[in-house]
Design an enzyme around this catalytic site. Structure first.
Site, mmCIF file in Angstrom:
data_model
loop_
_atom_site.group_PDB
_atom_site.id
_atom_site.type_symbol
_atom_site.label_atom_id
_atom_site.label_comp_id
_atom_site.label_asym_id
_atom_site.label_seq_id
_atom_site.Cartn_x
_atom_site.Cartn_y
_atom_site.Cartn_z
ATOM 1 N N GLU A 147 -13.243 -31.500 72.523
ATOM 2 C CA GLU A 147 -12.539 -32.232 71.472
ATOM 3 C C GLU A 147 -11.229 -32.761 72.052
ATOM 4 O OE1 GLU A 147 -10.999 -31.394 66.913
ATOM 5 O OE2 GLU A 147 -10.839 -29.807 68.420
ATOM 6 N N ASP A 191 -13.157 -26.588 71.407
ATOM 7 C CA ASP A 191 -12.151 -26.942 70.411
ATOM 8 C C ASP A 191 -10.795 -27.209 71.065
ATOM 9 O OD1 ASP A 191 -11.495 -27.001 67.456
ATOM 10 O OD2 ASP A 191 -10.137 -25.384 68.051
ATOM 11 N N ASP A 216 -19.401 -23.209 69.096
ATOM 12 C CA ASP A 216 -18.018 -23.669 69.156
ATOM 13 C C ASP A 216 -17.217 -22.698 70.027
ATOM 14 O OD1 ASP A 216 -15.994 -25.546 68.066
ATOM 15 O OD2 ASP A 216 -17.362 -25.622 66.366
ATOM 16 N N HIS A 272 -17.237 -31.669 60.799
ATOM 17 C CA HIS A 272 -16.607 -30.759 59.841
ATOM 18 C C HIS A 272 -15.139 -31.084 59.586
ATOM 19 C CE1 HIS A 272 -15.577 -29.358 63.799
ATOM 20 N NE2 HIS A 272 -14.613 -28.609 63.287
ATOM 21 N N ASP A 273 -14.544 -31.934 60.426
ATOM 22 C CA ASP A 273 -13.141 -32.318 60.270
ATOM 23 C C ASP A 273 -12.975 -33.716 59.680
ATOM 24 O OD1 ASP A 273 -12.003 -29.976 61.227
ATOM 25 O OD2 ASP A 273 -11.949 -30.675 63.306
#
Length: 578
Positions: A266, A208, A101, A343-344
């Protein structure tokens, strides 16, 4: 992928690992990197070609590692840099890639850069973050520099008593935004977060919040759209800013130095995606868009959990989002991802399938596997998705929810309404459906205490109540398990990559409330996919007869070869000539 003329990442299946919740190796109740290393063969056997590890960097963990205090070190409970080196080697020895990430819109407020920045208005690093003086209202009261809200609610500005100014944080107050307008800052970001790990052999990054780096000059107020709050979500002031493509061009030039790396950014809706992922533009290789996973969410990021019965999820809305994402491949030179969980996000079985019984859980988990694996783009699979993990039980109280976004949302509703029971009940119902906590429940490996996640007394987060039934061990040798179907579906996807990875999407039946049917086209072949998202048998026109399918080109989630009506949560895919 052997012999393919496409970059490795287009046909790859990527398995996402959330370190805190994957596998604890030392009994402290927190997942760690040695735990990840111990399970790499399991991930490989699932069918993955690459592993994406969520932030494992040193961090105070205010936002589960997305608040980084040192990019070049590992969070001590997770392990060491040497553990990361071992994972990189282990992946490469197995022919797999390793992705990290890349979290560079902000740092932790405990990062050395920010400590120096806040030390004085005259600090050499003052301009490495975004500082502004206070405004004052008619009564002389100190107010934030503008009306922006953070993604987690409340003002996006935090007053710093020591240096007598506000700093910007689009997320938690412990996550100050970096100032990308400063060239010196950008060079430091690139060195510590990118070069350091690329030199170690990392194969790429999930980037991210990639469209937030460039803010509108002057940081003007956001339009007033939420009458319930004095702070307004600044979508147009912080997303897709005037210099964002310049910054991404700089980053891409760095990635190009290391060969066949990949980046997946993202991003928001597909309306803003094409320039980011254009092959000619050389910025990002692909996007992780929100169109599909955000169907049924609240009106904006700050209110995404504010849903009720009137916000029921509908299949036509899902179909519309799918068409929007898949359309990028038809009308541009860009690339996309296909995912239902991360994960979100909450668990897909609980959102789009059924977790009411174990039978409906298994059937709908297989349906969703076929759905995802027949959409074009790079496929992302989140830990536990391959065994059909569900959301947290409805019986769990708010005390079991650990995520900062969940807590801030709930406490924000409490503050706004004076603790109104009806408002709090609605808020909690929204979290029960959509909270990020659901994906962060520790992995269920077996039926031993604490689901085999840890041999310690207590995991950092409660394991799922159904772990004795839904766990990896139960599914390893079961040919009818969710995991076995995922393995079959990933093999099928690779065998027919021209259609299922690269094919052009065409909706056939996308207005029905129960059944979604679409085609996938390549130069000489086509696939037809029919999916019943309901728990009852549904009539269906097609797909064509089994006899018309290529050898090995017909598959049902039920495992047998039948025609006629679609059974409850059944999916079928047929492949033949176009």
């Amino acid at each position: 992928m052997a012999g393919s003329t496409h970059p490795w990442w287009k046909e790859a299946s990527i398995y996402q690992v959330y370190p805190a919740s994957f596998q604890d190796s030392n009994g402290d109740g927190i997942g760690d990197l040695p735990g990840v290393l111990s399970r790499i063969d399991y991930i490989k056997d699932t069918g993955a070609d690459a592993i994406w590890i969520c932030p494992m960097y040193n961090s105070p963990q205010k936002d589960m590692g997305y608040d980084i205090s040192d990019y070049e070190n590992v969070y001590p409970p997770y392990g060491t840099v040497e553990d990361m080196d071992a994972i990189i080697v282990a992946c490469h020895e197995r022919g797999m890639k390793l992705l990290l990430d890349l979290v560079i819109n902000h740092t932790s407020d405990e990062h050395a850069w920010f400590k120096e920045s806040r030390s004085s208005k005259d600090s050499p690093k003052r301009d490495w973050y975004i500082w502004r003086p206070a405004r004052h209202d008619a009564q002389g009261n100190r107010r934030p520099p503008n009306n922006w809200s953070s993604h987690f609610g409340g003002s996006a500005w935090e007053w710093d008593e020591g240096s007598q100014e506000y700093y910007l944080h689009l997320f938690a107050r412990e996550q100050p935004d970096l100032n990308w307008e400063n060239e010196e800052t950008r060079k430091a970001i690139y060195e510590t977060s990118m070069h350091f790990w690329l030199r170690k052999g990392v194969d790429g990054f999930r980037v991210d919040t990639v469209n937030l780096y460039s803010k509108v000059p002057g940081l003007p107020d956001a339009p007033f759209t939420d009458p319930t709050s004095e702070y307004q979500f600044p979508e147009g002031q912080v997303s897709n800013g005037p210099r964002i493509h310049e910054f991404l061009g700089e980053m891409n030039a760095i990635f190009a130095q290391y060969g066949a790396t990949m980046t997946m950014g993202e991003l928001g809706p597909t309306s803003n995606v094409r320039k980011y992922v254009s092959a000619a533009a050389k910025q990002l290789d692909m996007a992780i868009q929100f169109d599909l996973v955000n169907v049924g969410f609240g009106p904006d990021v700050a209110n995404k959990y504010n849903i009720g019965p009137e916000d029921a999820l509908t299949l036509p809305a899902v179909a519309s989002a799918v068409a929007s994402i898949q359309g990028i491949l038809a009308d541009s030179d860009g690339w996309v991802t296909t995912y239902l969980e991360n994960h979100d996000q909450p668990r897909s079985v609980s959102r789009w399938g059924s977790d009411l019984t174990d039978e409906s859980r298994v059937r709908s988990a297989k349906l969703l596997a076929m759905f995802q694996a027949t959409l074009s783009g790079t496929i992302l699979i989140y830990q536990g998705q391959e065994i059909g993990v569900t959301n947290a039980p409805k019986e769990w109280s708010m005390e079991e929810y650990k995520d900062v976004a969940s807590i801030d949302f709930y406490e924000g509703v409490k503050a706004k309404t004076g603790g109104d029971p009806k408002a709090l009940a609605r808020a909690f119902a929204g979290l029960q459906c959509l909270a990020r906590d659901h994906s962060r429940i520790p992995m269920s490996w077996d039926a031993s205490p604490n689901a085999g996640f840890t041999n310690g007394e207590k995991p950092w987060m409660r394991v799922h109540d159904n772990y004795a039934l839904v766990n990896v061990e139960n599914q390893l040798s079961d040919e009818n398990s969710v995991r076995s179907f995922w393995k079959k579906m990933l093999r099928f996807r690779k065998e027919h990559a021209d259609l299922l990875v690269h094919g052009i999407y065409k909706a056939v039946q996308d207005k029905d409330l129960n059944v979604l049917i679409y085609e996938k086209h390549s130069a000489r072949r086509k696939a037809i996919v029919a999916l019943n998202f309901s728990g009852a048998e549904q009539p269906v026109q097609g797909p064509p007869s089994i006899e018309g399918a290529e050898k090995g080109g017909y598959l049902s989630t039920y495992g047998d070869l039948v025609e006629g009506n679609l059974r409850a949560y059944e999916g079928r895919v047929w492949i033949g000539s176009s």
